[in-house]
Design a protein around this motif. Structure first.
Motif, PDB file in Angstrom:
ATOM      1  N   GLY A  96      -9.520  34.193  -0.885  1.00  0.00           N
ATOM      2  CA  GLY A  96      -8.478  33.790  -2.043  1.00  0.00           C
ATOM      3  C   GLY A  96      -7.698  32.634  -1.889  1.00  0.00           C
ATOM      4  O   GLY A  96      -7.760  31.884  -2.804  1.00  0.00           O
ATOM      5  N   GLU A  97      -7.017  32.452  -1.105  1.00  0.00           N
ATOM      6  CA  GLU A  97      -6.260  31.187  -0.569  1.00  0.00           C
ATOM      7  C   GLU A  97      -7.090  29.931  -0.877  1.00  0.00           C
ATOM      8  O   GLU A  97      -6.758  28.939  -1.087  1.00  0.00           O
ATOM      9  CB  GLU A  97      -5.291  31.449   0.647  1.00  0.00           C
ATOM     10  CG  GLU A  97      -4.345  32.472   0.330  1.00  0.00           C
ATOM     11  CD  GLU A  97      -3.206  31.959  -0.484  1.00  0.00           C
ATOM     12  OE1 GLU A  97      -3.042  31.036  -0.599  1.00  0.00           O
ATOM     13  OE2 GLU A  97      -2.380  33.113  -0.858  1.00  0.00           O
ATOM     14  N   GLN A  98      -8.448  30.098  -0.070  1.00  0.00           N
ATOM     15  CA  GLN A  98      -9.446  28.765  -0.224  1.00  0.00           C
ATOM     16  C   GLN A  98      -9.921  28.414  -1.534  1.00  0.00           C
ATOM     17  O   GLN A  98      -9.952  27.396  -1.943  1.00  0.00           O
ATOM     18  CB  GLN A  98     -10.451  29.108   0.781  1.00  0.00           C
ATOM     19  CG  GLN A  98      -9.809  28.905   2.349  1.00  0.00           C
ATOM     20  CD  GLN A  98     -11.126  28.504   3.139  1.00  0.00           C
ATOM     21  OE1 GLN A  98     -12.108  29.207   3.209  1.00  0.00           O
ATOM     22  NE2 GLN A  98     -11.148  27.517   3.933  1.00  0.00           N
ATOM     23  N   ARG A  99     -10.011  29.642  -2.376  1.00  0.00           N
ATOM     24  CA  ARG A  99     -10.489  29.295  -3.577  1.00  0.00           C
ATOM     25  C   ARG A  99      -9.460  28.986  -4.588  1.00  0.00           C
ATOM     26  O   ARG A  99      -9.599  28.108  -5.516  1.00  0.00           O
ATOM     27  CB  ARG A  99     -11.373  30.435  -4.415  1.00  0.00           C
ATOM     28  CG  ARG A  99     -12.753  30.742  -3.568  1.00  0.00           C
ATOM     29  CD  ARG A  99     -13.649  29.617  -3.708  1.00  0.00           C
ATOM     30  NE  ARG A  99     -13.687  29.159  -4.844  1.00  0.00           N
ATOM     31  CZ  ARG A  99     -13.708  27.675  -5.330  1.00  0.00           C
ATOM     32  NH1 ARG A  99     -13.391  26.923  -4.420  1.00  0.00           N
ATOM     33  NH2 ARG A  99     -13.783  27.400  -6.597  1.00  0.00           N
ATOM     34  N   ARG A 103      -6.804  25.385  -0.765  1.00  0.00           N
ATOM     35  CA  ARG A 103      -7.826  25.075  -1.395  1.00  0.00           C
ATOM     36  C   ARG A 103      -8.385  23.566  -1.031  1.00  0.00           C
ATOM     37  O   ARG A 103      -9.493  23.437  -1.132  1.00  0.00           O
ATOM     38  CB  ARG A 103      -7.496  24.826  -2.915  1.00  0.00           C
ATOM     39  CG  ARG A 103      -7.274  25.955  -3.749  1.00  0.00           C
ATOM     40  CD  ARG A 103      -6.584  25.864  -5.091  1.00  0.00           C
ATOM     41  NE  ARG A 103      -7.424  24.907  -5.743  1.00  0.00           N
ATOM     42  CZ  ARG A 103      -6.708  24.455  -6.876  1.00  0.00           C
ATOM     43  NH1 ARG A 103      -5.953  24.823  -7.311  1.00  0.00           N
ATOM     44  NH2 ARG A 103      -7.524  23.499  -7.555  1.00  0.00           N
ATOM     45  N   THR A 104      -7.663  22.863  -0.295  1.00  0.00           N
ATOM     46  CA  THR A 104      -7.974  21.508   0.022  1.00  0.00           C
ATOM     47  C   THR A 104      -8.685  21.509   1.640  1.00  0.00           C
ATOM     48  O   THR A 104      -8.936  20.305   2.049  1.00  0.00           O
ATOM     49  CB  THR A 104      -7.032  20.459   0.189  1.00  0.00           C
ATOM     50  OG1 THR A 104      -6.038  20.951   1.189  1.00  0.00           O
ATOM     51  CG2 THR A 104      -6.302  20.392  -1.226  1.00  0.00           C
ATOM     52  N   SER A 105      -8.753  22.624   2.154  1.00  0.00           N
ATOM     53  CA  SER A 105      -9.155  22.762   3.609  1.00  0.00           C
ATOM     54  C   SER A 105     -10.327  23.589   3.803  1.00  0.00           C
ATOM     55  O   SER A 105     -10.062  24.842   3.966  1.00  0.00           O
ATOM     56  CB  SER A 105      -7.964  23.360   4.494  1.00  0.00           C
ATOM     57  OG  SER A 105      -8.235  23.413   5.834  1.00  0.00           O
ATOM     58  N   PRO A 106     -11.464  23.273   3.935  1.00  0.00           N
ATOM     59  CA  PRO A 106     -12.788  23.957   4.335  1.00  0.00           C
ATOM     60  C   PRO A 106     -12.404  24.785   5.579  1.00  0.00           C
ATOM     61  O   PRO A 106     -12.899  25.889   5.868  1.00  0.00           O
ATOM     62  CB  PRO A 106     -13.898  23.054   4.279  1.00  0.00           C
ATOM     63  CG  PRO A 106     -13.572  21.780   3.809  1.00  0.00           C
ATOM     64  CD  PRO A 106     -11.986  21.592   3.699  1.00  0.00           C
ATOM     65  N   THR A 107     -11.968  24.132   6.725  1.00  0.00           N
ATOM     66  CA  THR A 107     -11.498  24.844   7.857  1.00  0.00           C
ATOM     67  C   THR A 107     -10.201  25.182   7.968  1.00  0.00           C
ATOM     68  O   THR A 107      -9.101  24.344   8.041  1.00  0.00           O
ATOM     69  CB  THR A 107     -11.863  23.690   9.182  1.00  0.00           C
ATOM     70  OG1 THR A 107     -13.313  23.645   9.269  1.00  0.00           O
ATOM     71  CG2 THR A 107     -11.497  24.502  10.314  1.00  0.00           C
ATOM     72  N   ILE A 141     -14.676  28.096   8.795  1.00  0.00           N
ATOM     73  CA  ILE A 141     -14.925  26.854   9.271  1.00  0.00           C
ATOM     74  C   ILE A 141     -16.002  26.360   8.325  1.00  0.00           C
ATOM     75  O   ILE A 141     -16.930  27.018   7.966  1.00  0.00           O
ATOM     76  CB  ILE A 141     -15.841  27.173  10.784  1.00  0.00           C
ATOM     77  CG1 ILE A 141     -14.368  27.828  11.780  1.00  0.00           C
ATOM     78  CG2 ILE A 141     -16.212  25.748  11.247  1.00  0.00           C
ATOM     79  CD1 ILE A 141     -15.170  27.859  13.205  1.00  0.00           C
ATOM     80  N   GLU A 142     -15.619  24.917   7.931  1.00  0.00           N
ATOM     81  CA  GLU A 142     -16.603  24.451   6.788  1.00  0.00           C
ATOM     82  C   GLU A 142     -16.847  25.550   5.657  1.00  0.00           C
ATOM     83  O   GLU A 142     -17.841  25.475   5.154  1.00  0.00           O
ATOM     84  CB  GLU A 142     -17.695  24.157   7.746  1.00  0.00           C
ATOM     85  CG  GLU A 142     -17.676  23.032   8.792  1.00  0.00           C
ATOM     86  CD  GLU A 142     -17.128  21.699   8.271  1.00  0.00           C
ATOM     87  OE1 GLU A 142     -17.325  21.270   7.027  1.00  0.00           O
ATOM     88  OE2 GLU A 142     -16.209  21.196   8.927  1.00  0.00           O
ATOM     89  N   SER A 170      -8.866  28.254  18.800  1.00  0.00           N
ATOM     90  CA  SER A 170     -10.042  29.115  18.422  1.00  0.00           C
ATOM     91  C   SER A 170     -10.807  28.268  17.384  1.00  0.00           C
ATOM     92  O   SER A 170     -12.059  28.233  17.354  1.00  0.00           O
ATOM     93  CB  SER A 170      -9.635  30.355  17.545  1.00  0.00           C
ATOM     94  OG  SER A 170      -9.251  30.449  16.289  1.00  0.00           O
ATOM     95  N   CYS A 171     -10.262  27.552  16.304  1.00  0.00           N
ATOM     96  CA  CYS A 171     -10.945  26.861  15.356  1.00  0.00           C
ATOM     97  C   CYS A 171     -10.493  25.506  15.015  1.00  0.00           C
ATOM     98  O   CYS A 171     -10.883  24.845  14.086  1.00  0.00           O
ATOM     99  CB  CYS A 171     -11.390  27.598  14.121  1.00  0.00           C
ATOM    100  SG  CYS A 171      -9.744  28.141  13.336  1.00  0.00           S
ATOM    101  N   GLU A 172      -9.276  25.154  15.594  1.00  0.00           N
ATOM    102  CA  GLU A 172      -8.575  23.729  14.959  1.00  0.00           C
ATOM    103  C   GLU A 172      -8.344  23.687  13.419  1.00  0.00           C
ATOM    104  O   GLU A 172      -8.900  22.572  12.881  1.00  0.00           O
ATOM    105  CB  GLU A 172      -9.435  22.554  15.499  1.00  0.00           C
ATOM    106  CG  GLU A 172      -9.435  22.310  17.045  1.00  0.00           C
ATOM    107  CD  GLU A 172      -9.953  21.270  17.746  1.00  0.00           C
ATOM    108  OE1 GLU A 172      -9.900  20.279  16.737  1.00  0.00           O
ATOM    109  OE2 GLU A 172     -10.051  21.096  18.420  1.00  0.00           O
TER     110      GLU A 172
END
Length: 407
Positions: free
Chosen positions: A192-195, A200-204, A220-221, A303-305
């Motif tokens: 939800g926070e990514q969409r 929204r500006t960060s794929p990772t 990640i990506e 774990s994922c930077e």
């Protein structure tokens, strides 16, 4: 092969209309690289299916030509996103373009057993959809535990153990009579926070939710990691305290109150730990909390930077003014730090992520290819303001009378 190509073109055209609408056939052809004639055939078919409609005309290309704009029939289908928490349950009903129709925020009746809780949730969900229930195309349920993708079992739901009982999901799915997708609530909150929110500006990116329980999600990506047994992101299980005390017990609301009681410090709510006061022992308790939180943030970072870590949940609301301190500590220890941001979607992050997952399922059923779903839905209508406008939650759960359980 011809049929396969035709279906692929149809899916590509449909996805582009969802992305650009309202849009002309020429705009869709240019965006997809598909010939105008092929686009027209696909559009005619989609109009016939009731998925698209023709709207107003516009003058195009400075030649006086008129193009008919196409739009999506948003009310052709609806989806439900559900975030079932130990304290509260949030439900969002949305149409095909992610326009919110109704939002509910209800106290969870956690004293019910597994079948009763399932029946209560099914009643709430069907009531939320109302007359649109027959048009609901997908339901996604976020749960406070690790979700096994192989057998759909739930584990580590320490604060709502009813969902670990296999009867819960069986009874809920039988009651709604629809296929129900399930995932960890933190994974959906991150989606939800990514969409629509802070990431929204960060794929990772990652999310850390601090409330009654502790949850974390990693992407990640642009892909939220789940794991076969759902244990990815279960940082709360790390034994970091004295005698193997789990990280979750040092960062959650119940854990804070329990540790305060053990130290002889009177706290009426976890929020008092972060307020300015002169209670004896409070500084030590806060230092222990800060140390535990730094462990969690460090574990996520290595774990994922991630470029961004979103902090959500009730306790996170008390940490906004301290985020720069945690960033500085990470920078000192790791020589880098992700940005730490509060959840932009507030308490509805998980339910909104469940809406996105539900919409992706419907879009896939409509023929859109998986690779075209990454940036859908593009609608910016799922905002906290829009949720507040359609929110119809009640202050107390409606009385629930469980049906007799057939054994």
């Amino acid at each position: 092969m011809v049929q396969s190509t035709r279906m692929m073109n149809r899916g590509a055209v449909l996805a582009e209309v969802f992305r650009l609408a309202p849009a002309s056939r020429k705009q869709i052809a240019e965006a997809t690289g598909i010939s105008t004639a092929t686009v027209t055939r696909a559009v005619d078919s989609l109009i016939e299916e009731g998925l698209l409609l023709e709207g107003s005309e516009i003058v195009s290309e400075n030649r006086g030509r008129r193009a008919v704009l196409l739009d999506v029939v948003a009310g052709r289908s609806y989806v439900l996103g559900i975030d079932l928490g130990a304290s509260n349950t949030r439900i969002i009903v949305a149409d095909l373009l992610a326009n919110p129709i109704l939002a509910l925020d209800e106290p969870t009746p956690s004293d019910l057993n597994a079948p009763e809780l399932a029946e209560w949730l099914a009643t709430e969900v069907r009531s939320a959809a109302g007359s649109n229930w027959p048009l609901v195309g997908a339901v996604c349920l976020g749960l406070p535990g690790a979700v096994n993708r192989t057998n759909r079992s739930i584990s580590n739901a320490h604060h709502l153990t009813q969902v670990e009982d296999s009867r819960f999901l069986q009874r809920f799915q039988a009651a709604v009579q629809k296929v129900v997708m399930i995932d960890n609530d933190a994974n959906l909150a991150l989606l939800g926070e990514q969409r629509f929110g802070a990431a929204r500006t960060s794929p990772t990116a990652a999310i850390l939710t601090l409330g009654t329980g502790l949850g974390a999600g990693i992407a990640i990506e642009g892909k939220v990691l789940q794991g076969e047994r759902g244990l990815v992101g279960e940082f709360g299980q790390l034994p970091v305290g004295p005698l193997g005390t789990k990280l979750e017990h040092m960062l959650t609301g119940p854990g804070i109150l329990r540790r305060a009681a053990e130290a002889g410090v009177e706290l009426h709510s976890p929020a008092e730990l972060f307020a300015e006061n002169d209670k004896g022992g409070i500084e030590t308790l806060r230092a222990h909390f800060d140390h535990a939180l730094l462990i969690a943030l460090t574990a996520i970072t290595v774990s994922c930077e991630p470029n961004i870590i979103v902090l959500g949940g009730g306790i996170a609301k008390s940490l906004t003014s301290s985020l720069h301190r945690y960033e500085s500590a990470l920078e000192h220890n790791l020589r880098m730090s992700p940005r730490l941001l509060p959840a932009a979607l507030g308490d509805f992050s998980g339910a909104l992520g469940a809406v996105v997952a539900s919409l992706h399922a419907v879009y896939s059923d409509l023929g859109m290819q998986q690779e075209s779903l990454a940036d859908l839905p593009v609608s910016q209508t799922l905002t906290p303001e829009a949720i507040r406008r359609v929110q119809g939650g009640r202050s107390a759960p409606r009385p629930f009378q469980p049906e007799p359980i057939i054994r």
